[in-house]
Design an enzyme around this catalytic site. Structure first.
Site, short mmCIF file in Angstrom:
data_model
loop_
_atom_site.label_atom_id
_atom_site.label_comp_id
_atom_site.label_asym_id
_atom_site.label_seq_id
_atom_site.Cartn_x
_atom_site.Cartn_y
_atom_site.Cartn_z
N THR A 390 0.86 -1.20 0.00
CA THR A 390 0.00 0.00 0.00
C THR A 390 0.88 1.24 0.00
O THR A 390 2.07 1.15 0.26
CB THR A 390 -0.91 -0.02 1.26
OG1 THR A 390 -1.73 -1.17 1.18
CG2 THR A 390 -1.79 1.19 1.40
N GLU A 410 -3.42 -4.11 -2.31
CA GLU A 410 -3.47 -5.09 -1.22
C GLU A 410 -2.09 -5.70 -0.99
O GLU A 410 -1.24 -5.06 -0.44
CB GLU A 410 -4.53 -6.15 -1.49
CG GLU A 410 -5.12 -6.91 -0.32
CD GLU A 410 -4.25 -7.22 0.88
OE1 GLU A 410 -4.07 -6.32 1.71
OE2 GLU A 410 -3.79 -8.37 1.03
N ASP A 430 -9.23 -9.23 1.56
CA ASP A 430 -9.45 -8.46 2.79
C ASP A 430 -10.81 -8.80 3.42
O ASP A 430 -11.10 -8.39 4.55
CB ASP A 430 -9.40 -6.95 2.53
CG ASP A 430 -7.97 -6.40 2.61
OD1 ASP A 430 -7.04 -7.20 2.83
OD2 ASP A 430 -7.79 -5.19 2.45
N SER A 455 -8.05 -1.39 6.48
CA SER A 455 -7.41 -0.73 7.63
C SER A 455 -6.91 0.65 7.26
O SER A 455 -6.36 1.37 8.10
CB SER A 455 -6.19 -1.53 8.09
OG SER A 455 -6.56 -2.82 8.45
N GLY A 476 0.67 -0.72 5.47
CA GLY A 476 1.07 -1.74 6.45
C GLY A 476 -0.10 -2.52 7.02
O GLY A 476 -0.04 -3.01 8.15
N GLY A 477 -1.17 -2.67 6.21
CA GLY A 477 -2.30 -3.49 6.62
C GLY A 477 -2.80 -3.11 8.00
O GLY A 477 -3.02 -1.93 8.28
O1 DON Z 1 -7.07 -2.08 2.77
C1 DON Z 1 -6.29 -2.59 3.54
O2 DON Z 1 -6.36 -2.43 4.73
C2 DON Z 1 -5.17 -3.44 3.01
N1 DON Z 1 -5.51 -4.01 1.76
C3 DON Z 1 -3.94 -2.63 2.97
C4 DON Z 1 -2.74 -3.46 2.64
C5 DON Z 1 -1.50 -2.85 3.13
O3 DON Z 1 -1.45 -1.82 3.71
C6 DON Z 1 -0.29 -3.58 2.93
N2 DON Z 1 0.87 -2.74 3.22
N3 DON Z 1 1.96 -2.73 3.29
#
Ligand code: DON
Length: 571
Positions: A390, A410, A430, A455, A476-477
Site C-alpha cells: 500500500t 493489497e 481483505d 485498515s 502496512g495493513g
Molecule cells: O485495505 C487494507 O487495509 C489493506 N488491503 C492494505 C494493505 C496494506 O497496507 C499492505 N501494506 N503494506
C-alpha cells in the site's frame, strides 16, 4: 519541536526523498499571513515530483494527488495503482468529504468464495493469485469523481507526468528491486510482467536499470483522452474476460461489474483529541474509527508528561489498541451491506466506558468488543489474513485544500495478474474467508457488490480554529491505524516534528503477541512489558511506511517514513 530523538536508529535520521513544494516563510513584517504554498509527501520522490509539477501549473490538491496516484502506478507497482483502489479524504472550502474508491466484489460473489466444499479455506495461491481475489478497481473512478468536484486543470494534464515516466522510463530503486526479489513468484506470474521487470535470465532487473512500460503509457493515454469511461466501459469486456480466464471457479468478474462501478462520497469519521479534531475514513475502512477510538481512549492520560521513552506510555498505547481492535473485528464492514454503529463506536460516553478498562500498571488478559450504542444484536469475528502492499500520499495547495489519499493493490504486486501495463489487486482477500462463526454472521463476509473492510486510515487533523495542521496516512495493513495514531500522538503530545513522529517505533498488539522493531527504544522494554502481562514481545526488523504533511510556522513540513528512505536510491 524536538529536532531528533536520541533513541532513534541512524536510519530514522536519513532524509526521506519527500520534498516540500516551495513553502515560503510568513514574514514577521507582513500584516496579513501569506497563504502557505502547496506541498506533497509521497513514498517515492518521482511521484512527489509529479504532484509538485501539477501544483506548479496551478492544479488543486486533488489534481496533484491524482497525478501522484498515477505516477505511483508506474514507479511503485508493488504497492498501488490503477489496478487497485483507495480512499481520499478531502478538506476544502466546501467542507470535509471522503471518497471511497474501494475495490468491489463481483455481483455473483458469495460468502463461500474462498472456501472449499468442506468449508475449509482454499489454498493461499488459489485465493490470492487468481481472479478470485480481484475486485473491480476503484482508483480511476475515485480520480474522476475528485476531478469533477475539485479539479482545476484539465483531466488529461494530470496524466502527463505518469505517461512520461511509463513511456520514457524510470530507474529501479532498491525498494522495487527488493520487492521484485522477495515476491518474485507473484511479480513474475505473467509473461507481460516478466517482460517488464525481469531480465532474460528470469531475475529481477538490477538496481539502476531503466524500465519502460509502453502498455501502461497507452492505457494512461486512452483514459486521459476519453475519460474514466475508457477504463470502465471501453475496456470492460477485455478486462473482465482476462480476469474470468484466471478465475478457477464460479463468481468471476463480468463486464457489468466493471461498468457498474462507482466511487462513493461518504461522511468522514471525526472525533476530538485534546484541542484537535481528527477526521478520517469511515466504513468500509476501519481506519477512521480505530484511530479515533485509540486516541480518545487515551485522552484522560497525561501522555505528554510520560513521554515517548516511558514504558508507561507504550503500555497505555498497547491497551488502547487492543480495545479498539476488538470493536473493529466485530463491527466494521461495508456499511452499504451491514449496519455499522459508527456514531456509537466514537460516542464519548461509550469511549469513556472503554477507556475505563485500561489499567495503567497491568495489561488486560483478554479484551472483548464492547456494545456501543446502535450495536447489532449478534456479530462474529472474521478471519481476515494480514496484508502488505500500500502507499499513502498527502497534498495541500495554496488555496488551503488538503488531500489525504491512501492507495493500494493489497498484497505486494496484488494478485500478480497483470493487464494493460498494471497489476490487478487482490483486495477481495481483505474479506473474511469464513462468512460466519458458529452460526453467527461476520460483518466483513463476502457478498456480491460489497467492498472489503480496510485498515487504511487517510487522516486530516484540524486545530481549534478549524485549520488543517496534519495530513497523514500509512501503509502496512492492520498496523496502519496504529502508525497513524502513534504519529498523531508524537506531534500533538510529544510536540515532535512530523519526521520524528513518523520515526517513533511501531509497537502493536496481535492477540497475545506484541510486535515491535528491533533496535528501538521499545525493544529494550520487552521484558518489562511481558512482566506487565503483555504476552510475548517479538522483535522484528523495522517496519512502517507513513507519509505526512505538518503545518509549522515555517510552512509545510513534508515527512516520509525513515524506514523507507534508504531504499529510495538507484545504486
Ligand atoms: O485495505 C487494507 O487495509 C489493506 N488491503 C492494505 C494493505 C496494506 O497496507 C499492505 N501494506 N503494506
Amino acid at each position: 519541536m524536538l529536532k531528533a530523538l536520541t533513541f532513534l536508529s541512524p536510519i530514522a535520521l536519513l532524509l526521506t526523498g519527500c520534498t516540500t513544494y516551495s513553502a515560503p516563510l510568513v514574514s514577521a513584517t507582513e500584516t496579513a499571513p501569506t497563504p502557505l504554498e502547496g506541498a506533497v509527501s509521497s513514498a517515492d520522490p518521482r511521484a512527489t515530483a509529479a504532484g509538485e509539477a501539477i501544483l506548479a501549473k496551478g492544479g488543486s490538491a486533488s489534481d496533484a494527488a491524482i497525478a501522484v496516484m498515477l505516477a505511483l502506478t508506474v514507479v511503485e507497482p508493488q504497492s498501488s495503482g490503477i489496478g487497485g483502489g483507495g480512499f481520499m479524504v478531502h478538506a476544502g472550502s466546501d467542507g470535509l468529504i471522503t471518497l471511497d474508491g474501494r475495490e468491489t466484489a463481483p455481483a455473483s460473489a458469495t460468502g463461500t468464495r474462498f472456501l472449499d466444499s468442506e468449508g475449509e479455506r482454499l489454498p493461499f495461491e488459489t485465493r490470492v493469485t487468481t481472479g478470485l481475489s480481484v475486485g473491480v478497481p476503484g482508483n480511476i473512478a475515485l480520480a474522476a469523481e475528485a476531478h469533477q468536484r475539485y479539479g482545476k486543470l484539465e483531466w488529461a494534464e494530470l496524466f502527463e507526468p505518469a505517461i512520461a515516466l511509463a513511456r520514457d522510463g524510470f530507474l529501479v530503486n532498491r525498494r522495487l528491486h527488493g520487492s521484485l526479489s522477495d515476491r518474485k513468484e507473484r511479480a513474475a506470474k505473467t509473461e507481460a510482467a516478466r517482460a517488464i521487470f525481469f531480465g532474460d535470465d528470469g531475475e529481477p532487473l538490477p538496481v539502476g536499470a531503466r524500465i519502460t512500460i509502453p502498455d501502461l503509457a497507452d492505457t494512461f493515454e486512452q483514459i486521459a483522452a476519453q475519460g474514466s469511461s475508457a477504463f470502465y466501459d471501453a475496456n470492460a469486456d477485455a478486462l473482465a474476460s482476462y480476469v474470468a480466464q484466471e478465475t478457477p471457479r464460479d463468481g468471476a468478474m463480468t463486464p457489468q461489474d466493471i461498468r457498474g462501478y462507482e466511487a462513493k462520497a461518504r461522511d468522514a469519521v471525526c472525533a476530538p483529541y485534546r484541542t484537535y479534531k481528527i477526521c478520517g475514513m469511515g466504513p468500509p475502512s476501519s481506519g477512521g474509527v480505530a484511530v479515533a477510538q485509540m486516541l480518545a481512549q487515551l485522552e484522560r492520560f497525561d501522555i505528554a508528561a510520560l513521554g515517548p521513552e516511558s514504558i508507561e506510555f507504550w503500555h497505555l498505547f498497547l491497551e488502547s489498541q487492543r480495545i479498539a481492535y476488538a470493536d473493529r473485528e466485530l463491527y466494521i464492514g461495508d456499511a452499504d451491506f451491514v449496519a455499522v454503529p459508527v456514531a456509537g463506536l466514537v460516542d464519548p460516553a461509550y469511549i469513556a466506558t472503554r477507556s475505563a478498562l485500561i489499567n495503567p500498571t497491568s495489561a488486560l488478559q483478554s479484551v472483548e468488543a464492547g456494545t456501543p450504542p446502535g450495536a447489532p444484536l449478534a456479530r462474529a469475528d472474521g478471519d481476515e489474513p494480514p496484508e502488505n502492499g500500500t502507499t499513502h500520499f498527502s497534498v495541500v495547495d495554496s488555496d488551503g485544500n488538503a488531500v489525504s489519499y491512501t492507495s493500494t493493490v493489497e498484497g505486494a504486486f496484488g494478485s500478480g495478474l497483470h493487464w494493460g501495463g498494471f497489476y490487478l489487486n487482490n483486495e477481495l482477500t481483505d474479506f473474511s474467508s469464513s462468512p460466519e462463526r458458529s452460526g453467527v454472521m461476520v460483518a466483513n463476509r463476502v457478498e456480491g457488490g460489497k467492498r472489503p473492510r480496510s485498515s487504511m486510515a487517510p487522516t486530516i487533523v484540524f486545530d481549534e480554529d478549524g485549520e488543517v495542521v496534519l495530513v497523514i496516512g500509512a501503509a502496512g495493513g492492520p498496523t496502519i491505524p496504529v502508525q497513524v495514531a502513534r504519529s498523531i500522538i508524537g506531534v500533538v503530545d510529544f510536540d515532535m516534528s512530523a519526521q520524528d513522529a513518523l520515526g517513533l517505533p511501531l509497537l502493536m498488539a496481535f492477540g497475545t503477541t506484541v510486535i515491535t522493531e528491533e533496535g528501538s527504544v521499545v525493544a529494550g522494554m520487552a521484558q518489562d512489558l511481558e512482566a506487565m502481562g503483555h504476552g510475548s514481545v517479538r522483535l522484528l526488523s523495522p517496519r512502517g511506511k507513513a507519509n505526512a504533511l505538518l503545518r509549522t510556522e515555517n510552512g509545510w513540513e513534508s515527512a516520509g517514513d525513515p524506514r523507507v528512505a534508504e531504499l529510495l536510491v538507484y545504486e
